[in-house]
Scaffold this motif. Structure first.
Motif, PDB file in Angstrom:
ATOM      1  N   THR A  49      17.453   3.242  -0.013  1.00 12.16           N
ATOM      2  CA  THR A  49      17.846   4.327  -0.918  1.00 12.16           C
ATOM      3  C   THR A  49      16.646   4.853  -1.684  1.00 12.16           C
ATOM      4  O   THR A  49      16.470   6.068  -1.825  1.00 12.16           O
ATOM      5  N   TYR A  50      15.809   3.943  -2.177  1.00 15.64           N
ATOM      6  CA  TYR A  50      14.614   4.366  -2.906  1.00 15.64           C
ATOM      7  C   TYR A  50      13.677   5.143  -1.997  1.00 15.64           C
ATOM      8  O   TYR A  50      13.029   6.102  -2.416  1.00 15.64           O
ATOM      9  N   GLN A  51      13.627   4.754  -0.740  1.00 20.04           N
ATOM     10  CA  GLN A  51      12.738   5.407   0.215  1.00 20.04           C
ATOM     11  C   GLN A  51      13.214   6.809   0.575  1.00 20.04           C
ATOM     12  O   GLN A  51      12.408   7.727   0.749  1.00 20.04           O
ATOM     13  N   GLN A  99      -2.551  -5.012  -3.136  1.00 24.30           N
ATOM     14  CA  GLN A  99      -1.910  -4.631  -1.880  1.00 24.30           C
ATOM     15  C   GLN A  99      -0.441  -4.243  -2.094  1.00 24.30           C
ATOM     16  O   GLN A  99       0.031  -3.241  -1.553  1.00 24.30           O
ATOM     17  N   GLU A 100       0.247  -5.067  -2.878  1.00 21.64           N
ATOM     18  CA  GLU A 100       1.681  -4.836  -3.083  1.00 21.64           C
ATOM     19  C   GLU A 100       1.959  -4.372  -4.511  1.00 21.64           C
ATOM     20  O   GLU A 100       1.340  -4.836  -5.470  1.00 21.64           O
ATOM     21  N   SER A 101       2.901  -3.467  -4.594  1.00 18.47           N
ATOM     22  CA  SER A 101       3.425  -3.036  -5.898  1.00 18.47           C
ATOM     23  C   SER A 101       4.949  -3.179  -5.852  1.00 18.47           C
ATOM     24  O   SER A 101       5.560  -3.100  -4.788  1.00 18.47           O
ATOM     25  N   ILE A 102       5.553  -3.399  -7.010  1.00 16.48           N
ATOM     26  CA  ILE A 102       6.992  -3.637  -7.097  1.00 16.48           C
ATOM     27  C   ILE A 102       7.635  -2.552  -7.967  1.00 16.48           C
ATOM     28  O   ILE A 102       7.205  -2.323  -9.100  1.00 16.48           O
ATOM     29  N   LYS A 103       8.633  -1.889  -7.406  1.00  8.65           N
ATOM     30  CA  LYS A 103       9.417  -0.919  -8.160  1.00  8.65           C
ATOM     31  C   LYS A 103      10.726  -1.599  -8.563  1.00  8.65           C
ATOM     32  O   LYS A 103      11.558  -1.931  -7.715  1.00  8.65           O
ATOM     33  N   PHE A 149       0.830  -1.196   0.000  1.00  2.43           N
ATOM     34  CA  PHE A 149       0.000   0.000   0.000  1.00  2.43           C
ATOM     35  C   PHE A 149       0.874   1.260   0.000  1.00  2.43           C
ATOM     36  O   PHE A 149       0.598   2.235   0.711  1.00  2.43           O
ATOM     37  N   GLY A 150       1.950   1.219  -0.794  1.00  4.00           N
ATOM     38  CA  GLY A 150       2.824   2.377  -0.949  1.00  4.00           C
ATOM     39  C   GLY A 150       3.942   2.486   0.065  1.00  4.00           C
ATOM     40  O   GLY A 150       4.812   3.353  -0.054  1.00  4.00           O
ATOM     41  N   GLN A 151       3.933   1.627   1.080  1.00  7.35           N
ATOM     42  CA  GLN A 151       4.967   1.663   2.116  1.00  7.35           C
ATOM     43  C   GLN A 151       6.084   0.688   1.757  1.00  7.35           C
ATOM     44  O   GLN A 151       5.846  -0.496   1.539  1.00  7.35           O
ATOM     45  N   VAL A 152       7.315   1.205   1.713  1.00  3.44           N
ATOM     46  CA  VAL A 152       8.470   0.383   1.357  1.00  3.44           C
ATOM     47  C   VAL A 152       8.703  -0.682   2.419  1.00  3.44           C
ATOM     48  O   VAL A 152       8.731  -0.400   3.618  1.00  3.44           O
ATOM     49  N   GLN A 153       8.905  -1.921   1.939  1.00  3.16           N
ATOM     50  CA  GLN A 153       9.134  -3.050   2.833  1.00  3.16           C
ATOM     51  C   GLN A 153      10.629  -3.368   2.945  1.00  3.16           C
ATOM     52  O   GLN A 153      11.457  -2.878   2.167  1.00  3.16           O
TER      53      GLN A 153
END
Length: 234
Positions: free
Chosen positions: A101-103, A56-60, A37-41
């Protein structure tokens, strides 16, 4: 209106399909940052196919391949000479901390713009400042290694610095003129030294020739003094 509604409907279906696909593929030289939901894991996906929770999950997906960034700047040597430089920095995203780093920074483009391009020149300037202009010319490899170490320290775990190479280095006109004059003076001094050595050699040759002539005369004189018949014959 029907066409517009139809296009909107197709777009919505497309989005639903994209978000509903439960699998994602991370290619060679890439890593996948997982967001719930947009929060980096904390977990980072390696190369291959991975399952994700639909909606729920998206992958960058980010690249960890080596990139080359060109940087330039003007530095001052320890003897206050102006040094203009252009260098290439080979770097890559750190796979171990790519999610953090992405966060905090962003993707590869953000890291390049906000870190490599801004911190790279300062790392090189600090390295050059520890040497005189002449020593910099003679120890370019040492300066290069020091610049790599400085930039690695500045980057921390954000990115990995593989190499820095100088593609162009230039000094002030006054310094270049002074170096040219020094080289000319050294060449002239060497030429004069060679002339002097030639003169010394020629003089030594004459001395040796004179010694040989004197020795020859001495031998002849001694032979003649010991043989009166030879004197009468002569």
């Amino acid at each position: 209106m029907k066409l517009i509604l139809g296009a909107i409907g197709i777009f919505i279906v497309f989005l639903v399909v994209i978000f509903a696909i439960p699998f994602t593929i991370v290619g060679a030289g890439e890593r996948g940052v997982v967001m719930h939901f947009g929060q980096v894991q904390n977990n980072v996906l390696g190369e291959g196919i991975h399952f994700r929770k639909p909606f729920q999950e998206s992958i960058k997906v980010l690249s960890v391949k080596t990139k080359t960034t060109k940087i330039a700047g003007i530095a001052g040597s320890s003897d206050s000479q102006v040094v203009s430089f252009t260098a290439q920095v080979n770097w890559r995203m750190n796979p171990a901390t790519i999610n953090k780093t992405y966060q905090t920074v962003g993707d590869e483009g953000d890291v390049e713009t906000n870190s490599i391009i801004t911190k790279g020149p300062d790392a090189i300037k600090e390295s050059i400042s520890k040497f005189t202009a002449i020593d910099f010319q003679k120890n370019r490899e040492t300066v290069r290694k020091l610049a790599i170490a400085n930039l690695r320290e500045r980057m921390g775990s954000t990115a990995l610095i593989d190499d820095i190479s100088f593609t162009d280095i230039d000094f002030s006109d006054d310094f270049n003129a002074a170096i040219e004059a020094k080289v000319t003076a050294e060449q002239n001094a060497l030429a004069e030294k060679n002339k002097l050595e030639t003169v010394k050699y020629q003089a030594q040759q004459k001395i040796e020739t004179a010694k040989a002539d004197a020795e020859s005369i001495r031998i002849q004189t001694e032979a003649l003094s010991q043989n009166q018949n030879l004197i009468e014959l002569e």
